[in-house]
Design an enzyme around this catalytic site. Structure first.
Site, PDB file in Angstrom:
ATOM      1  N   GLN A   1      51.390  33.837  41.972  1.00 19.25           N
ATOM      2  CA  GLN A   1      50.013  33.521  42.884  1.00 19.25           C
ATOM      3  C   GLN A   1      49.588  32.350  42.948  1.00 19.25           C
ATOM      4  O   GLN A   1      49.414  31.718  42.096  1.00 19.25           O
ATOM      5  CB  GLN A   1      48.564  34.479  42.605  1.00 19.25           C
ATOM      6  CG  GLN A   1      47.544  34.154  43.224  1.00 19.25           C
ATOM      7  CD  GLN A   1      46.361  34.904  42.622  1.00 19.25           C
ATOM      8  OE1 GLN A   1      46.019  34.443  41.559  1.00 19.25           O
ATOM      9  NE2 GLN A   1      45.727  35.728  43.332  1.00 19.25           N
ATOM     10  N   GLY A   2      50.080  31.715  44.352  1.00 21.57           N
ATOM     11  CA  GLY A   2      49.783  30.109  44.299  1.00 21.57           C
ATOM     12  C   GLY A   2      48.249  29.884  44.942  1.00 21.57           C
ATOM     13  O   GLY A   2      48.432  29.715  46.288  1.00 21.57           O
TER      14      GLY A   2
ATOM     15  N   SER B   1      45.052  28.529  43.067  1.00 21.16           N
ATOM     16  CA  SER B   1      44.639  27.343  42.459  1.00 21.16           C
ATOM     17  C   SER B   1      45.298  25.954  42.620  1.00 21.16           C
ATOM     18  O   SER B   1      46.635  25.920  42.861  1.00 21.16           O
ATOM     19  CB  SER B   1      44.330  27.593  41.105  1.00 21.16           C
ATOM     20  OG  SER B   1      43.600  28.911  40.866  1.00 21.16           O
TER      21      SER B   1
ATOM     22  N   SER C   1      50.526  31.871  37.066  1.00 21.47           N
ATOM     23  CA  SER C   1      51.070  32.294  36.179  1.00 21.47           C
ATOM     24  C   SER C   1      52.417  32.942  36.530  1.00 21.47           C
ATOM     25  O   SER C   1      52.601  33.281  37.665  1.00 21.47           O
ATOM     26  CB  SER C   1      50.141  33.736  35.904  1.00 21.47           C
ATOM     27  OG  SER C   1      49.033  33.224  35.147  1.00 21.47           O
TER      28      SER C   1
ATOM     29  N   GLU D   1      41.232  47.222  45.025  1.00 20.07           N
ATOM     30  CA  GLU D   1      40.960  47.443  43.550  1.00 20.07           C
ATOM     31  C   GLU D   1      39.664  47.784  43.356  1.00 20.07           C
ATOM     32  O   GLU D   1      38.777  47.005  43.681  1.00 20.07           O
ATOM     33  CB  GLU D   1      41.231  46.164  42.631  1.00 20.07           C
ATOM     34  CG  GLU D   1      41.323  46.281  41.237  1.00 20.07           C
ATOM     35  CD  GLU D   1      40.200  45.781  40.621  1.00 20.07           C
ATOM     36  OE1 GLU D   1      39.488  46.814  40.447  1.00 20.07           O
ATOM     37  OE2 GLU D   1      40.083  44.726  40.504  1.00 20.07           O
TER      38      GLU D   1
ATOM     39  N   SER E   1      35.113  32.189  37.053  1.00 21.76           N
ATOM     40  CA  SER E   1      34.650  32.260  35.644  1.00 21.76           C
ATOM     41  C   SER E   1      33.333  32.550  35.433  1.00 21.76           C
ATOM     42  O   SER E   1      32.705  33.104  36.457  1.00 21.76           O
ATOM     43  CB  SER E   1      34.354  30.423  35.354  1.00 21.76           C
ATOM     44  OG  SER E   1      33.205  29.889  36.346  1.00 21.76           O
TER      45      SER E   1
HETATM   46  C1  FAD Z   1      45.274  31.883  31.917  1.00 21.62           C
HETATM   47  C2  FAD Z   1      45.252  31.479  33.331  1.00 21.62           C
HETATM   48  C3  FAD Z   1      46.083  32.025  34.365  1.00 21.62           C
HETATM   49  C4  FAD Z   1      45.824  31.642  35.595  1.00 21.62           C
HETATM   50  N1  FAD Z   1      46.621  32.167  36.673  1.00 21.62           N
HETATM   51  C5  FAD Z   1      46.368  31.736  37.880  1.00 21.62           C
HETATM   52  C6  FAD Z   1      47.506  32.222  39.023  1.00 21.62           C
HETATM   53  O1  FAD Z   1      48.427  32.898  38.439  1.00 21.62           O
HETATM   54  N2  FAD Z   1      47.298  31.865  40.359  1.00 21.62           N
HETATM   55  C7  FAD Z   1      46.351  31.007  40.570  1.00 21.62           C
HETATM   56  O2  FAD Z   1      46.295  30.759  41.687  1.00 21.62           O
HETATM   57  N3  FAD Z   1      45.353  30.549  39.393  1.00 21.62           N
HETATM   58  C8  FAD Z   1      45.247  30.882  38.245  1.00 21.62           C
HETATM   59  N4  FAD Z   1      44.497  30.436  37.545  1.00 21.62           N
HETATM   60  C9  FAD Z   1      43.539  29.449  37.834  1.00 21.62           C
HETATM   61  C10 FAD Z   1      41.965  30.130  37.786  1.00 21.62           C
HETATM   62  O3  FAD Z   1      42.015  31.017  38.973  1.00 21.62           O
HETATM   63  C11 FAD Z   1      41.284  28.813  37.631  1.00 21.62           C
HETATM   64  O4  FAD Z   1      41.318  28.131  36.234  1.00 21.62           O
HETATM   65  C12 FAD Z   1      39.700  29.381  37.890  1.00 21.62           C
HETATM   66  O5  FAD Z   1      39.536  29.726  39.285  1.00 21.62           O
HETATM   67  C13 FAD Z   1      38.738  28.172  37.480  1.00 21.62           C
HETATM   68  O6  FAD Z   1      39.270  26.836  38.074  1.00 21.62           O
HETATM   69  P1  FAD Z   1      39.647  25.525  37.083  1.00 21.62           P
HETATM   70  O7  FAD Z   1      40.243  25.851  36.089  1.00 21.62           O
HETATM   71  O8  FAD Z   1      39.775  24.429  38.480  1.00 21.62           O
HETATM   72  O9  FAD Z   1      38.181  25.265  36.804  1.00 21.62           O
HETATM   73  P2  FAD Z   1      36.640  24.408  37.328  1.00 21.62           P
HETATM   74  O10 FAD Z   1      36.557  25.162  38.561  1.00 21.62           O
HETATM   75  O11 FAD Z   1      36.965  23.006  37.485  1.00 21.62           O
HETATM   76  O12 FAD Z   1      35.860  24.861  36.225  1.00 21.62           O
HETATM   77  C14 FAD Z   1      35.453  23.941  35.260  1.00 21.62           C
HETATM   78  C15 FAD Z   1      34.070  24.444  34.540  1.00 21.62           C
HETATM   79  O13 FAD Z   1      33.037  24.245  35.459  1.00 21.62           O
HETATM   80  C16 FAD Z   1      32.315  25.398  36.086  1.00 21.62           C
HETATM   81  N5  FAD Z   1      32.069  25.447  37.376  1.00 21.62           N
HETATM   82  C17 FAD Z   1      32.745  25.109  38.393  1.00 21.62           C
HETATM   83  N6  FAD Z   1      32.189  25.469  39.257  1.00 21.62           N
HETATM   84  C18 FAD Z   1      30.863  25.641  39.281  1.00 21.62           C
HETATM   85  C19 FAD Z   1      29.558  26.188  39.923  1.00 21.62           C
HETATM   86  N7  FAD Z   1      29.516  26.146  41.160  1.00 21.62           N
HETATM   87  N8  FAD Z   1      28.740  26.361  39.294  1.00 21.62           N
HETATM   88  C20 FAD Z   1      28.590  26.250  37.767  1.00 21.62           C
HETATM   89  N9  FAD Z   1      29.615  26.083  36.923  1.00 21.62           N
HETATM   90  C21 FAD Z   1      30.791  25.871  37.819  1.00 21.62           C
HETATM   91  C22 FAD Z   1      33.241  26.552  35.538  1.00 21.62           C
HETATM   92  O14 FAD Z   1      32.638  27.832  35.312  1.00 21.62           O
HETATM   93  C23 FAD Z   1      34.075  25.827  34.400  1.00 21.62           C
HETATM   94  O15 FAD Z   1      33.447  26.147  33.052  1.00 21.62           O
HETATM   95  C24 FAD Z   1      44.752  30.907  36.111  1.00 21.62           C
HETATM   96  C25 FAD Z   1      43.759  30.186  34.989  1.00 21.62           C
HETATM   97  C26 FAD Z   1      44.130  30.568  33.577  1.00 21.62           C
HETATM   98  C27 FAD Z   1      43.299  29.951  32.838  1.00 21.62           C
END
Ligand code: FAD
Lengths: 301, 383
Positions: B125-126, B128, B160, B243, B364
């Protein structure tokens, strides 16, 4: 398997909520009219699972959660249990027997007009007849009057262990209602109170406090439903599920009670505003048939 | 309300149990990517051959087409039999496939669905990007249209299984200058296309399970767009309706098993005599029970109304946080031995470290709390 209230149960919940809003407003919570008890009896809430009405515990639990949400008199809980299991007829006040084991003195809540008191003695529910015209004074919970009997009268145990489970289940339902009330008060206030030129509920620091309140209620409500069904079904693990329901409902009531005051700020800690009523009620409810750890851990004898 | 399953449902449960009892592999899923992928594919193939692949996919697409209650039963028995984690087939079975079923053309469905079901094709899944995580609408990877092709440039991250995937569900900006949710398209990308470069990323648990993907003039046929150009956001969200609240059942049964294991361990070592540990275990036993009840309530709501209740986000948040508390308890009970951990081990330490994903990935816990506050309680939107 179906853990949603049936159409009939939904209708009962709505009817209960409507009746409570009209006849049992929060404004009167600390000074309920004397005649209220007769009305509650007339509505059938003191005897839902007694042989005459014969409703199941699931129905009773959803209605009691609603009554609890309106901070209904706490005497409803022991009375509903007594109506099903006690050899005596009539209103039952709530007895807390743990205190009497320590000091010999017995605390009885909501004694006005009660002919008996019901509480938990060890693992079993137990009753005693009360002296006539017993009246209560103030207690921590401003909605519940308290009488003390010194020395404690002898209690008569109810041999069927389901009576104790029934008491715990209804206390959990009341605690859930209390947690719901606090959640709703907090969310309503967060929508109207403005600071920094916007409703405080816009701020995540407040929004997330409210979200956690909603989570606690959803968790406790789910377990309450399951527990009530387990008791109805005579399931082997009913005691575990009811104890779990009580634990989670007590925590929800206490935590939400505290959070509600924080969301209200200064006004939240006044005598005049309502939040403290939820908090204080929550503290009282924790003393009714608290969840036992050995049962939660599955190693009770 | 009642908690009993019907005789037919109990019969179905026995059927699931019997099949799983005979077929669940006795060896654990290998740790290393290449072996793990073979394992995942072989297991998916076995499910497929016996007709257990795609339990919630309609029968016309080769799925099992189970009712929601039957899905619950299968997932409960699946976890109870300690059947393997779905692994690399996760995106195809739970996300890519359903999206195609709901939005794909006949040609797209005919080509991809059988391969996904049989475990032959691995999807990733692309969505993020480095600049678009929680705020997914901030996607910047772009595609210009040249003839009958899309030409993609940009980067995706945290993808992933990108390093082992054959196909990718890729959301890109196909309208120049478009903002936020508008102008996005959901595209099927062949991971072997020239210009697509995968750089695996190691997790703090040691495993390599996700990657960053770079797109340098990657050419994708226009016919690989699903649901129409510019419809990407709608297509991406449509899967959510596929789902219906069953997504966490296997996790929950696993949590219940882990908790009983921890309790047995605490009794054996005497750790249970520590009042705080006993209290925490008692608390989690109540919570595990409540979580199952909450899921049953949600499922009952689907049976009754066709829609999951508004509390689905509560289930998600609570499952994630309870899982992490369980992992912390496992660590506490393990004591000093955890210090021997090294990369390459699949121990409870690795589980604990990987488990941080539960409150980050796919929305999150902070975002979940926003959703609960806004949709359940009606508080004003912060974003
Ligand atoms: C193990 C793993 C597998 C994954 N696999 C995939 C995948 O296969 N395909 C894919 O597309 N993505 C994947 N992801 C990405 C995942 O969906 C993102 O990590 C997630 O959406 C959070 O984005 P970020 O990491 O950029 O964190 P950010 O969005 O930068 O968040 C950082 C922190 O800020 C907080 N935050 C952000 N916005 C707000 C807000 N509005 N209010 C309060 N707090 C906020 C968050 O809760 C977090 O604590 C994966 C992530 C992980 C950890």
């Amino acid at each position: 398997m179906d853990l949603t209230p049936s159409a009939e149960q939904e209708a009962l919940i709505t009817a209960t909520a409507d009746w409570c809003a009209d006849n049992m407003p929060l404004e009167q919570a600390r000074q309920r009219p004397i005649a209220l008890w007769q009305e509650l009896e007339a509505m059938g809430w003191t005897a839902m699972t007694a042989p005459d009405m014969g409703l199941d515990h699931a129905t009773e639990a959803v209605v009691f959660a609603e009554l609890g949400r309106h901070l209904a008199p706490v005497g409803l809980v022991p009375s509903a249990v007594a109506a099903r299991w006690s050899p005596h007829a009539g209103k039952a006040a709530l007895a807390l027997l743990d205190g009497s084991l320590e000091g010999g003195m017995l605390r009885v809540f909501d004694p006005h007009g009660a002919v008996q008191a019901l509480g938990l003695a060890g693992h079993l529910a137990a009753t005693t007849e009360l002296p006539r015209d017993l009246d209560g004074g103030p207690s921590l919970d401003p909605t519940a009057s308290l009488a003390r009997l010194d020395p404690a009268p002898p209690f008569e145990a109810i041999a069927d262990p389901r009576a104790a489970l029934h008491l715990q289940l209804l206390a959990a339902a009341f605690a859930l209602g209390c947690a719901d009330a606090a959640r709703d008060m907090a969310a309503a206030y967060a929508k109207v109170r403005e600071q920094f030129e916007r409703p405080i509920g816009w701020f995540q620091a407040i929004k997330h406090i409210c979200a956690d309140m909603a989570v606690r209620c959803a968790v406790a409500r789910s377990q309450l439903y399951y527990a009530a069904c387990a008791l109805d079904a005579g399931a082997d693990d009913a005691a575990f599920h009811i104890a779990s329901a009580k634990l989670l409902a007590d925590q929800a009531a206490l935590e939400n009670g505290r959070a509600n005051i924080q969301v209200h700020g200064g006004i939240g800690m006044t005598d005049e505003a309502y939040p403290h009523l939820c908090l204080k009620r929550a503290h009282l409810l924790t003393f009714i048939a608290p969840a036992r750890r050995d049962i939660l851990l599955g190693d009770a004898a | 309300m009642d908690i009993a399953f019907s005789p037919e449902e109990q019969h179905f449960r026995a059927e699931c149990r019997d099949w799983l009892h005979v077929n669940v592999p006795s060896e654990p899923r290998p740790l290393h990517a290449a072996d793990a992928i073979d394992f995942d594919k072989a297991w998916q193939r076995r499910l497929f051959d016996a007709g257990w692949a795609g339990i919630n996919w309609p029968r016309e697409y080769g799925g099992r087409g189970l009712s929601i209650v039957q899905q619950v039963i299968w997932l409960e028995e699946y976890a109870r039999a300690r059947a393997p984690w779905i692994g690399a087939n996760f995106v195809g079975i739970n996300h890519g496939g359903p999206t195609l079923i709901l939005n794909g053309s006949e040609a797209q469905k005919a080509l991809h669905l059988p391969r996904i079901l049989s475990g032959e094709a691995i999807w990733c899944q692309g969505f993020s990007e480095p600049g678009a995580g929680s705020d997914l609408a901030g996607i910047r990877t772009r595609a210009r249209i040249e003839g009958d092709e899309l030409v993609v440039n940009g980067t995706k991250i945290w993808t992933s299984f990108a390093h082992v995937a054959d196909w990718q569900e890729l959301v890109v900006r196909t309208e120049e200058g478009s903002h936020r949710h508008a102008g996005l398209s959901w595209v099927i990308c062949d991971m072997h296309t020239p210009g697509a470069e995968v750089r695996p990323i190691r997790k703090m648990s040691g495993q390599i399970e996700f990657a960053q993907v770079f797109y340098d003039d990657v050419r994708i046929p226009l016919e690989n767009v699903v649901g129409g150009l510019g419809q990407g956001w709608k297509v991406a969200m449509s899967t959510l309706s596929f789902e219906r609240g069953t997504g966490f059942i296997a996790d929950q049964v696993k949590q219940a098993q882990e908790l009983e294991d921890l309790l047995a361990r605490a009794r054996q070592t005497g750790a249970i005599k520590d009042d705080r540990i006993a209290g925490d275990l008692a608390q989690m036993r109540a919570e595990v029970a409540a979580l199952r009840a909450m899921t049953y309530r949600n499922i009952s709501e689907v049976v009754r109304t066709g829609q999951p209740g508004p509390e689905a986000s509560v289930i998600r948040l609570f499952t994630a946080e309870l899982g992490q508390r369980l992992e912390r308890m496992a660590l506490l009970l393990a004591g000093e031995g955890i210090l021997d951990f090294r990369y390459g081990e699949d121990s409870l330490v690795a589980e604990y470290l990987r488990g941080f994903a539960a409150t980050i990935a796919g929305g999150s816990s902070q975002i979940q709390r926003d959703i609960i506050g806004e949709r359940l309680l009606g508080l004003p939107k912060s974003r």
